[in-house]
Design a protein around this motif. Structure first.
Motif, PDB file in Angstrom:
ATOM      1  N   PRO A 104       1.544  -0.865  -0.007  1.00 17.86           N
ATOM      2  CA  PRO A 104       0.001  -0.127  -0.001  1.00 17.86           C
ATOM      3  C   PRO A 104       0.871   1.606   0.345  1.00 17.86           C
ATOM      4  CG  PRO A 104      -0.698  -1.647   1.504  1.00 17.86           C
ATOM      5  CD  PRO A 104       0.988  -2.692   0.764  1.00 17.86           C
ATOM      6  N   GLY A 105       0.274   2.675  -0.596  1.00 13.79           N
ATOM      7  CA  GLY A 105       1.087   3.456  -0.869  1.00 13.79           C
ATOM      8  C   GLY A 105       2.196   3.354  -2.081  1.00 13.79           C
ATOM      9  N   GLY A 106       2.576   2.508  -2.973  1.00 12.02           N
ATOM     10  CA  GLY A 106       3.202   2.083  -3.649  1.00 12.02           C
ATOM     11  C   GLY A 106       3.034   2.428  -5.315  1.00 12.02           C
ATOM     12  N   SER A 107       3.776   2.509  -6.058  1.00 13.67           N
ATOM     13  CA  SER A 107       3.916   2.371  -7.524  1.00 13.67           C
ATOM     14  C   SER A 107       3.737   1.655  -8.550  1.00 13.67           C
ATOM     15  CB  SER A 107       4.149   3.754  -7.402  1.00 13.67           C
ATOM     16  OG  SER A 107       3.182   4.917  -7.361  1.00 13.67           O
ATOM     17  N   LEU A 108       3.129   1.424  -9.144  1.00 18.22           N
ATOM     18  CA  LEU A 108       3.194   0.503 -10.443  1.00 18.22           C
ATOM     19  C   LEU A 108       2.544   1.317 -12.322  1.00 18.22           C
ATOM     20  CD1 LEU A 108       1.171  -2.624  -9.186  1.00 18.22           C
ATOM     21  CD2 LEU A 108       3.525  -2.402  -9.873  1.00 18.22           C
ATOM     22  N   ARG A 109       3.284   0.434 -12.777  1.00 15.89           N
ATOM     23  CA  ARG A 109       2.926   0.893 -14.187  1.00 15.89           C
ATOM     24  C   ARG A 109       3.039   0.006 -15.133  1.00 15.89           C
ATOM     25  NH1 ARG A 109       6.213   4.428 -18.657  1.00 15.89           N
ATOM     26  NH2 ARG A 109       7.410   2.558 -19.208  1.00 15.89           N
ATOM     27  N   LEU A 110       1.231   0.383 -15.740  1.00 17.79           N
ATOM     28  CA  LEU A 110       0.554  -0.819 -16.271  1.00 17.79           C
ATOM     29  C   LEU A 110       1.153  -0.733 -18.113  1.00 17.79           C
ATOM     30  CD1 LEU A 110      -2.460  -1.999 -15.020  1.00 17.79           C
ATOM     31  CD2 LEU A 110      -0.390  -2.647 -14.318  1.00 17.79           C
ATOM     32  N   SER A 111       1.146  -1.265 -18.651  1.00 21.87           N
ATOM     33  CA  SER A 111       1.352  -1.536 -20.270  1.00 21.87           C
ATOM     34  C   SER A 111       0.370  -2.192 -20.880  1.00 21.87           C
ATOM     35  CB  SER A 111       3.420  -1.402 -20.578  1.00 21.87           C
ATOM     36  OG  SER A 111       3.989  -0.728 -20.053  1.00 21.87           O
ATOM     37  N   CYS A 112      -0.044  -1.170 -22.053  1.00 17.11           N
ATOM     38  CA  CYS A 112      -0.689  -2.512 -22.723  1.00 17.11           C
ATOM     39  C   CYS A 112      -0.541  -1.550 -24.130  1.00 17.11           C
ATOM     40  CB  CYS A 112      -2.041  -1.782 -23.422  1.00 17.11           C
ATOM     41  SG  CYS A 112      -3.742  -2.191 -23.829  1.00 17.11           S
ATOM     42  N   ALA A 113       0.514  -2.990 -24.804  1.00 21.49           N
ATOM     43  CA  ALA A 113       1.223  -3.552 -26.280  1.00 21.49           C
ATOM     44  C   ALA A 113       0.069  -3.087 -26.848  1.00 21.49           C
ATOM     45  CB  ALA A 113       1.871  -3.579 -26.460  1.00 21.49           C
ATOM     46  N   ALA A 114      -0.777  -2.360 -28.316  1.00 22.04           N
ATOM     47  CA  ALA A 114      -1.348  -3.047 -29.211  1.00 22.04           C
ATOM     48  C   ALA A 114      -0.584  -3.405 -30.878  1.00 22.04           C
ATOM     49  CB  ALA A 114      -2.291  -2.061 -29.512  1.00 22.04           C
ATOM     50  N   SER A 115      -0.830  -4.558 -31.327  1.00 26.45           N
ATOM     51  CA  SER A 115      -0.222  -4.670 -33.145  1.00 26.45           C
ATOM     52  C   SER A 115      -1.813  -5.352 -33.762  1.00 26.45           C
ATOM     53  CB  SER A 115       0.409  -5.725 -32.228  1.00 26.45           C
ATOM     54  OG  SER A 115      -0.184  -6.941 -31.652  1.00 26.45           O
ATOM     55  N   GLY A 116      -1.432  -5.074 -35.152  1.00 26.56           N
ATOM     56  CA  GLY A 116      -2.177  -4.920 -35.558  1.00 26.56           C
ATOM     57  C   GLY A 116      -1.772  -4.654 -37.213  1.00 26.56           C
ATOM     58  N   SER A 117      -2.643  -4.675 -37.912  1.00 27.05           N
ATOM     59  CA  SER A 117      -2.318  -5.168 -39.346  1.00 27.05           C
ATOM     60  C   SER A 117      -2.858  -3.385 -39.171  1.00 27.05           C
ATOM     61  CB  SER A 117      -3.394  -5.083 -40.570  1.00 27.05           C
ATOM     62  OG  SER A 117      -4.557  -5.771 -40.285  1.00 27.05           O
ATOM     63  N   SER A 118      -3.524  -2.477 -38.454  1.00 26.47           N
ATOM     64  CA  SER A 118      -3.892  -1.023 -38.891  1.00 26.47           C
ATOM     65  C   SER A 118      -2.763   0.072 -38.117  1.00 26.47           C
ATOM     66  CB  SER A 118      -5.037  -0.237 -37.994  1.00 26.47           C
ATOM     67  OG  SER A 118      -6.382  -1.489 -37.796  1.00 26.47           O
ATOM     68  N   GLY A 119      -1.873   0.095 -38.237  1.00 21.18           N
ATOM     69  CA  GLY A 119      -0.678   1.152 -38.192  1.00 21.18           C
ATOM     70  C   GLY A 119      -0.837   1.613 -37.517  1.00 21.18           C
ATOM     71  N   PHE A 120      -1.043   3.168 -36.817  1.00 20.65           N
ATOM     72  CA  PHE A 120      -1.075   3.923 -36.082  1.00 20.65           C
ATOM     73  C   PHE A 120      -2.269   3.618 -35.569  1.00 20.65           C
ATOM     74  CE2 PHE A 120       3.374   5.808 -36.252  1.00 20.65           C
ATOM     75  CZ  PHE A 120       3.106   5.762 -36.967  1.00 20.65           C
ATOM     76  N   ILE A 121      -2.177   1.996 -34.599  1.00 16.19           N
ATOM     77  CA  ILE A 121      -3.620   2.292 -34.078  1.00 16.19           C
ATOM     78  C   ILE A 121      -4.406   2.716 -33.132  1.00 16.19           C
ATOM     79  CG2 ILE A 121      -4.382   0.067 -32.428  1.00 16.19           C
ATOM     80  CD1 ILE A 121      -2.698  -1.286 -33.474  1.00 16.19           C
ATOM     81  N   LEU A 122      -3.505   3.450 -32.132  1.00 21.36           N
ATOM     82  CA  LEU A 122      -4.064   4.474 -30.701  1.00 21.36           C
ATOM     83  C   LEU A 122      -4.648   5.763 -31.522  1.00 21.36           C
ATOM     84  CD1 LEU A 122      -1.314   4.345 -28.267  1.00 21.36           C
ATOM     85  CD2 LEU A 122      -3.114   3.149 -28.505  1.00 21.36           C
ATOM     86  N   GLU A 123      -4.961   6.054 -33.470  1.00 17.97           N
ATOM     87  CA  GLU A 123      -5.382   6.998 -33.873  1.00 17.97           C
ATOM     88  C   GLU A 123      -6.408   6.871 -34.159  1.00 17.97           C
ATOM     89  OE1 GLU A 123      -1.706   9.361 -35.913  1.00 17.97           O
ATOM     90  OE2 GLU A 123      -2.616   8.166 -37.093  1.00 17.97           O
ATOM     91  N   TYR A 124      -6.697   4.776 -34.232  1.00 17.13           N
ATOM     92  CA  TYR A 124      -7.637   4.587 -34.417  1.00 17.13           C
ATOM     93  C   TYR A 124      -9.154   4.398 -33.533  1.00 17.13           C
ATOM     94  CZ  TYR A 124      -5.236   4.749 -38.520  1.00 17.13           C
ATOM     95  OH  TYR A 124      -5.785   4.664 -40.429  1.00 17.13           O
ATOM     96  N   TYR A 125      -8.091   3.816 -32.883  1.00 17.48           N
ATOM     97  CA  TYR A 125      -9.451   3.102 -31.748  1.00 17.48           C
ATOM     98  C   TYR A 125      -8.959   4.085 -29.756  1.00 17.48           C
ATOM     99  CZ  TYR A 125      -9.656  -0.929 -34.347  1.00 17.48           C
ATOM    100  OH  TYR A 125      -9.516  -1.407 -35.277  1.00 17.48           O
ATOM    101  N   LEU A 126     -10.138   4.117 -29.407  1.00 14.92           N
ATOM    102  CA  LEU A 126      -9.959   4.475 -27.811  1.00 14.92           C
ATOM    103  C   LEU A 126      -9.357   3.104 -26.859  1.00 14.92           C
ATOM    104  CD1 LEU A 126     -12.180   6.518 -25.815  1.00 14.92           C
ATOM    105  CD2 LEU A 126     -12.057   3.780 -24.985  1.00 14.92           C
ATOM    106  N   ILE A 127      -8.774   3.748 -25.848  1.00 11.71           N
ATOM    107  CA  ILE A 127      -8.051   2.503 -24.885  1.00 11.71           C
ATOM    108  C   ILE A 127      -8.286   2.634 -23.660  1.00 11.71           C
ATOM    109  CG2 ILE A 127      -6.639   1.296 -24.328  1.00 11.71           C
ATOM    110  CD1 ILE A 127      -6.139   1.186 -27.504  1.00 11.71           C
ATOM    111  N   GLY A 128      -9.127   1.789 -22.778  1.00 12.67           N
ATOM    112  CA  GLY A 128      -9.720   1.635 -21.937  1.00 12.67           C
ATOM    113  C   GLY A 128      -8.574   1.184 -20.964  1.00 12.67           C
ATOM    114  N   TRP A 129      -8.731   1.159 -19.858  1.00 11.37           N
ATOM    115  CA  TRP A 129      -8.282   0.232 -18.606  1.00 11.37           C
ATOM    116  C   TRP A 129      -9.140  -0.302 -18.301  1.00 11.37           C
ATOM    117  CZ3 TRP A 129      -4.170  -2.247 -18.359  1.00 11.37           C
ATOM    118  CH2 TRP A 129      -2.709  -1.658 -18.566  1.00 11.37           C
ATOM    119  N   PHE A 130      -9.470  -1.126 -17.238  1.00 13.57           N
ATOM    120  CA  PHE A 130     -10.971  -2.082 -16.791  1.00 13.57           C
ATOM    121  C   PHE A 130      -9.734  -3.238 -15.305  1.00 13.57           C
ATOM    122  CE2 PHE A 130     -14.211  -0.985 -20.181  1.00 13.57           C
ATOM    123  CZ  PHE A 130     -13.570  -1.029 -20.969  1.00 13.57           C
TER     124      PHE A 130
END
Length: 129
Positions: free
Chosen positions: A14-40
């Motif tokens: 408790p009180g500490g920190s973590l950094r999560l990463s979400c790496a996206a791959s596919g055929s759409s090139g710059f994927i983050l320009e097309y999709y909203l990314i959510g964390w659940f």
């Protein structure tokens, strides 16, 4: 098709920190320009909760009240990666965290209309002393 892979979870006090990463791959090139990314997250015995998201268009963000002021979402479009920096972690943050992608918008996400088409497999985060 789009693949999402989460990393960075684990055990933290408790009180500490973590950094999560979400790496996206596919055929759409710059994927983050097309999709909203959510964390659940989903804790044992609880429903899945939309924690945060980042827009595909202008980088606008949303945070659930439970994490506001402690979590920060960001993206690196060149790397097709979205991050969730989690600070001041609490035991109630313990859950499996998922990233997801879809054509949703930040306002829709904020009211629970998620419309997420692609999901990662999830990564556990445990906050315990």
């Amino acid at each position: 098709q789009l693949q999402l892979v989460e990393s960075g979870g684990g055990l933290m006090q408790p009180g500490g920190s973590l950094r999560l990463s979400c790496a996206a791959s596919g055929s759409s090139g710059f994927i983050l320009e097309y999709y909203l990314i959510g964390w659940f997250r989903q804790a044992p015995g609880k429903e899945r909760e939309g924690v945060s998201c980042i827009s595909s268009s202008d980088g606008s963000t949303y945070y659930a009240d439970s994490v506001k002021g402690r979590f920060t979402i960001s993206r690196d479009t060149a790397k097709n990666t979205v991050y969730l920096q989690m600070n001041s972690l609490k035991p109630e943050d313990t859950a499996v965290y998922y990233c997801a992608a879809g054509p949703s918008t930040v306002p829709a996400f904020a009211v629970g209309y998620y419309e997420m088409d692609y999901w990662g497999k999830g990564i556990p985060v445990t906050v315990s002393s």
